[in-house]
Motif scaffolding. Sequence first.
Motif, short mmCIF file in Angstrom:
data_model
loop_
_atom_site.label_atom_id
_atom_site.label_comp_id
_atom_site.label_asym_id
_atom_site.label_seq_id
_atom_site.Cartn_x
_atom_site.Cartn_y
_atom_site.Cartn_z
N TYR A 168 -13.69 -6.61 18.55
CA TYR A 168 -13.17 -6.08 17.13
C TYR A 168 -12.24 -7.34 16.87
N VAL A 169 -12.49 -8.01 15.65
CA VAL A 169 -12.10 -9.41 15.26
C VAL A 169 -11.30 -9.10 13.93
N THR A 170 -10.13 -9.79 13.76
CA THR A 170 -9.24 -9.71 12.62
C THR A 170 -9.97 -10.52 11.54
N TRP A 171 -10.56 -11.79 11.66
CA TRP A 171 -11.34 -12.35 10.74
C TRP A 171 -12.85 -12.61 11.21
N SER A 172 -13.64 -12.52 10.26
CA SER A 172 -15.23 -12.79 10.78
C SER A 172 -15.29 -14.19 11.28
N PRO A 173 -16.30 -14.52 11.96
CA PRO A 173 -16.25 -15.84 12.75
C PRO A 173 -16.71 -17.12 11.47
N CYS A 174 -16.08 -18.26 11.82
CA CYS A 174 -16.41 -19.28 11.17
C CYS A 174 -17.63 -19.56 11.44
N ALA A 175 -18.47 -20.73 10.73
CA ALA A 175 -19.65 -21.36 11.00
C ALA A 175 -19.61 -21.78 12.32
N LEU A 184 -24.32 -7.58 21.99
CA LEU A 184 -22.90 -8.04 21.31
C LEU A 184 -22.92 -7.38 19.85
N ARG A 185 -21.85 -6.60 19.59
CA ARG A 185 -21.74 -6.19 18.51
C ARG A 185 -20.19 -6.65 18.01
N ILE A 186 -20.04 -6.97 16.77
CA ILE A 186 -19.03 -7.65 16.25
C ILE A 186 -18.31 -6.78 15.26
N PHE A 187 -17.25 -6.08 14.98
CA PHE A 187 -16.63 -5.43 14.22
C PHE A 187 -15.43 -6.30 13.51
N VAL A 188 -15.60 -6.71 12.16
CA VAL A 188 -14.48 -7.34 11.70
C VAL A 188 -13.40 -6.57 10.53
N SER A 189 -12.25 -6.89 10.32
CA SER A 189 -11.39 -6.31 9.55
C SER A 189 -11.41 -6.91 8.32
N ARG A 190 -11.51 -8.32 8.37
CA ARG A 190 -11.50 -9.13 7.02
C ARG A 190 -12.70 -10.27 7.02
N LEU A 191 -12.87 -10.84 6.07
CA LEU A 191 -14.00 -11.83 6.06
C LEU A 191 -13.24 -13.10 5.86
N TYR A 192 -13.56 -14.13 6.64
CA TYR A 192 -13.05 -15.32 6.44
C TYR A 192 -13.58 -16.62 5.72
N TYR A 193 -12.68 -16.76 4.77
CA TYR A 193 -13.13 -17.98 3.64
C TYR A 193 -14.93 -17.29 3.51
N HIS A 194 -14.79 -16.21 2.89
CA HIS A 194 -16.43 -15.89 2.59
C HIS A 194 -17.16 -16.35 1.43
N TRP A 195 -16.33 -17.50 0.57
CA TRP A 195 -16.73 -17.91 -0.34
C TRP A 195 -17.35 -19.33 0.20
N PHE A 196 -17.10 -19.88 1.05
CA PHE A 196 -17.69 -20.85 1.93
C PHE A 196 -18.97 -20.75 2.20
N ARG A 197 -19.91 -21.64 1.56
CA ARG A 197 -21.34 -21.39 1.89
C ARG A 197 -21.68 -21.49 3.20
N GLN A 198 -21.00 -22.32 4.19
CA GLN A 198 -21.39 -22.44 5.66
C GLN A 198 -20.97 -21.23 6.48
N ASN A 199 -20.02 -20.47 6.15
CA ASN A 199 -19.56 -19.46 6.79
C ASN A 199 -20.61 -18.22 6.36
N GLN A 200 -21.15 -18.16 4.99
CA GLN A 200 -21.67 -17.18 4.59
C GLN A 200 -23.17 -17.32 5.37
N GLN A 201 -23.55 -18.49 5.65
CA GLN A 201 -24.75 -18.89 6.19
C GLN A 201 -24.59 -18.37 7.73
N ALA A 233 -5.75 -16.69 4.73
CA ALA A 233 -5.93 -17.43 5.96
C ALA A 233 -5.18 -18.56 6.03
N PRO A 234 -4.70 -19.04 7.31
CA PRO A 234 -4.19 -20.51 7.49
C PRO A 234 -5.15 -21.56 7.48
N THR A 235 -4.91 -22.59 7.41
CA THR A 235 -5.92 -23.80 7.10
C THR A 235 -6.54 -24.15 8.55
N GLN A 236 -6.00 -23.61 9.67
CA GLN A 236 -6.43 -23.59 11.02
C GLN A 236 -6.41 -22.10 11.38
#
Length: 231
Positions: free
Chosen positions: A109-116, A134-151, A5-8
């Motif tokens: 359908y989203v390439t990266w899961s939503p950020c926090a 609303l249903r969201i299907f994601v291809s990949r998880l975006y920075y999934h190790w960040f706790r705020q994104n997990q939350q 993932a890019p920084t932005q």
Amino acid sequence: MDPQAPTQRGGLGQAYQGGDYVQAPGNGNTQHLLSEDVFKKQFGNQRRVTKPYYRRKTYVCYQLKLLRGPTIAKGYFRNKKKRHAEIRFIDKINSLGLDQDQSYEITCYVTWSPCATCACKLIKFTRKFPNLSLRIFVSRLYYHWFRQNQQGLRQLWASSIPVVVMGYQEFADCWENFADNRGNPFQSWEKLTEYSKGIKRRLQKILEQPLKLNGLEDAMGNLKLGSVDLG
């Protein structure tokens, strides 16, 4: 999964009229669909991007329908400068002036899961439309190790916004509805199902963790992303 993932999230530039299109159902216009190359590179769920390197951006493909009825609008957005694709999607739906007495369903359908931040915005958006599903299907998880994104992912589920990892059927549906497929059926890439199962397991572990209602706001405050409105 190690998302490249890019920084932005997302890059600069435009895909169509600022990076989005809205296609009237049944008009047969393929000019503003995702190209086959963009679809496979951006929605591919491979663990790492092999050479030649390309930048994975955030794309949101959406279809708005009346509940058990016809399609009203469909299209896609990608990040534009500092405005996330999810926020641009929300702005678009808000601009349609939906009838509060009607019931709607949106599939994304989203390439990266939503950020926090986007998770909070999506929750606030759906609370404005109690008759919208609303249903969201994601291809990949975006920075999934960040706790705020997990939350944020847990908060979406708690708010009845399911975030589900795309499998073969979802990729095929996205290909059929949003890609310039020229009438060709979806062709799976190598290890698509294997990668999908691995991402699903990771998401399940995240969702199994306890939901802390104040955790997301605290985490985002530490990142100096501004205030979070969950109301």
